[in-house]
Design an enzyme around this catalytic site. Structure first.
Site, short mmCIF file in Angstrom:
data_model
loop_
_atom_site.label_atom_id
_atom_site.label_comp_id
_atom_site.label_asym_id
_atom_site.label_seq_id
_atom_site.Cartn_x
_atom_site.Cartn_y
_atom_site.Cartn_z
N SER A 225 0.83 -1.19 0.00
CA SER A 225 0.00 0.00 0.00
C SER A 225 0.87 1.25 0.00
O SER A 225 1.70 1.43 -0.89
CB SER A 225 -0.95 -0.06 1.20
OG SER A 225 -2.03 0.82 1.04
N ASP A 453 -8.67 -4.58 -6.16
CA ASP A 453 -8.19 -4.02 -4.89
C ASP A 453 -9.03 -2.79 -4.56
O ASP A 453 -9.15 -1.87 -5.37
CB ASP A 453 -6.71 -3.64 -5.04
CG ASP A 453 -6.08 -3.25 -3.72
OD1 ASP A 453 -6.70 -2.50 -2.95
OD2 ASP A 453 -4.94 -3.68 -3.47
N HIS A 481 -7.16 -6.16 -0.60
CA HIS A 481 -6.04 -5.22 -0.66
C HIS A 481 -4.72 -5.96 -0.58
O HIS A 481 -4.43 -6.62 0.43
CB HIS A 481 -6.18 -4.22 0.48
CG HIS A 481 -5.18 -3.12 0.45
ND1 HIS A 481 -4.78 -2.50 -0.71
CD2 HIS A 481 -4.47 -2.54 1.45
CE1 HIS A 481 -3.89 -1.58 -0.42
NE2 HIS A 481 -3.68 -1.58 0.88
#
Length: 515
Positions: A225, A453, A481
């Site tokens: 991320s 995602d 994710h």
């Protein structure tokens, strides 16, 4: 809201991993819930003034479970290395076999604790990988145990997180404006010394100091991320120091701030639709409608209901479960497909007026503890995002952008857009820019993107991989994710072969959907 990479923490509910996008307060991913911004001119070697930091020999002491912990000093301001110093909290799990070096990891955020994330190393990585690397994590500057940014009290954070971020009238807009100004003012009052020095560029420079401290000639890293933006920034600064970088759940640093919010909101909308489609096939389906659009309308009606009449909260902590907390509770389990059954149970209760389970889920996302205390995840997230990316300063720009985002993302668009408003009043001017990072001269860098995602859309992975001169794109036809250790043996094998043997898959490979 850039990537709300909240804190992907491994919990029974969310397998996130300690960073799952901080949705609150401008979360971005790499760009700002971890952001973009091009790195300054590349740096090849430490100057004489910085060399003492690289030469540190910290005292590693046992800190439970076979882990070793240490403190490492870095300059508060890299332009004045002889000035004030701050210390970073670092943890490692030593390799169990023929050691290659250190594998640095970051769970995302910005604001996620790398120290807490690394505590889960035995479940995050297979024995074969841990045999070859010391797994090393750290709290980035401004986060957790590393000179944390502080802004608000726990009760003030409750109020801030609960602000109606999809305002319906002038009074709600004014309340959101005041709350955002108060947040920025609180950060200035409590953390003015730190605020100019918590950028992702600063954190990337800290990572190279840590590389020197552990005596690794090349830097090996896995970031998720927002951690992908941190890793890409490192590669832009230190391309020749890179050994292997895995950037999973990628953020595209070239996407402008409000556009990133818009795309992220659309990603959550896609994830919600996928969740609903799956739910209609399950025995525990909470929806009365038999169509996807009908079920999505039920979610919308729930959010509207919570906006007007808060849901019941049986935690007895005094919080009103309005629309903001309800949105957070829905978003949290969308990060991980394995949490979808929990979301179905939570929605079933919420449709009957009981929002308690949704509130518990929201607490996971913002890292609020059972005693009412918070980590500094929300504050650090905002501080880094507002410094990394230029944001508009006019209230009208956010109103216009929120209205536009709500068209493509009716459930989340307004919320995500307004969540960046504190950056309009930030006491420190941004130092980053929304520009591509090329990292010319770096060896192959593996960029991993999941097709559905919710927080870091696949198009961002494609963008980052194409902008990096040595970027290699690996896709995963999945939900949730990030892709590594999400159930795809194809993804896991590719990542582990690269980290250990430096073999990369053919760029553009898409690992198949798990059946």
């Amino acid at each position: 809201m850039r990537t709300a990479s909240h804190t992907v923490r491994r919990t029974a509910l969310c397998r996130l991993a300690a960073a799952a996008l901080l949705l609150v307060g401008g979360c971005s991913t790499g760009q700002g819930p971890g952001g973009g911004g091009s790195a300054p001119a590349r740096i090849t070697a430490p100057t004489a003034a910085l060399q003492p930091f690289y030469d540190q020999r910290p005292s590693w002491t046992g800190c439970g479970g076979g882990f070793q912990c240490a403190r490492v000093e870095v300059p508060l301001d890299y332009s004045a290395p002889s000035g004030e110093r701050i210390s970073l909290s670092v943890i490692r799990l030593p390799a169990t076999g023929q050691r290659i070096g250190s594998l640095f990891i970051n769970p995302g955020g910005p604001g996620g604790s790398g120290v807490q994330y690394t505590r889960a190393a035995r479940s995050l990585f297979p024995d074969s990988l841990r045999a070859r690397f010391d797994v090393v994590g750290f709290d980035p500057r401004g986060v957790g145990e590393s000179s944390p940014v502080k802004c608000l009290s726990n009760s003030q954070l409750d109020a801030f997180v609960g602000l109606d971020a999809s305002p319906d009238d002038h009074a709600e807009v004014k309340a959101l404006e005041k709350g955002s100004k108060d947040f920025a003012a609180g950060c200035e009052a409590k953390s003015a010394r730190l605020l100019p020095h918590v950028s992702t560029v600063d954190a990337a420079r800290d990572m190279d100091v840590l590389r020197g401290v552990v005596r690794d000639p090349g830097f090996t890293y896995l970031g998720k991320s927002y951690g992908t933006f941190l890793g890409a920034t490192y590669a832009g600064l230190f391309p020749k120091q890179v050994r292997a970088l895995v950037l999973d759940g990628a953020v595209d640093p070239a996407v402008p701030s409000l556009r990133a919010n818009e795309v992220q909101a659309e990603g959550f909308e896609v994830a919600l639709r996928a969740f609903v489609e799956d739910s209609l096939k399950q025995q525990d389906n909470p929806f009365t409608s038999r169509t996807v659009d009908g079920a999505l309308a039920e979610v919308g009606a729930l959010l509207k209901r919570a906006d007007g009449q808060p849901l019941r909260n049986d935690l007895k902590d005094g919080r009103r479960l309005g629309e903001a907390w309800t949105v957070l509770g829905v978003i949290t389990p969308l990060y991980d497909r394995q949490s979808w059954p929990a979301l179905r149970r939570a929605l079933k209760a919420a449709f009957k007026g009981d929002g308690t389970t949704l509130l518990r889920m929201a607490d996971l996302l913002v890292d609020r503890h059972a005693d009412g205390s918070y980590s500094n995840q929300t504050e650090a997230n905002m501080a880094v995002n507002c410094l990394d990316h230029p944001y508009p300063t006019a209230l009208g720009d956010y109103r216009k952008a929120a209205d536009k985002a709500a068209v493509e993302s009716p459930h989340f668009g307004s919320y995500v857009m307004w969540s960046s408003l504190p950056c309009a009043y930030w006491p420190v001017k941004p130092t980053g820019a929304d520009e591509p990072i090329k990292a010319e001269g770096a060896p192959p860098i593996l960029v991993v993107g999941t097709l559905r995602d919710p927080a870091t859309p696949y198009e961002w992975a494609k963008g980052l991989a194409s902008e990096l001169k040595s970027g290699v794109l690996l896709g995963f036809d999945g939900d949730g994710h990030t892709g590594y250790r999400s159930g795809s043996r194809c993804v896991d094998t590719a990542v582990e072969n690269y980290l250990i043997s430096l073999h990369v898959p053919k760029s553009g490979t898409v690992c198949p959907k798990i059946t």
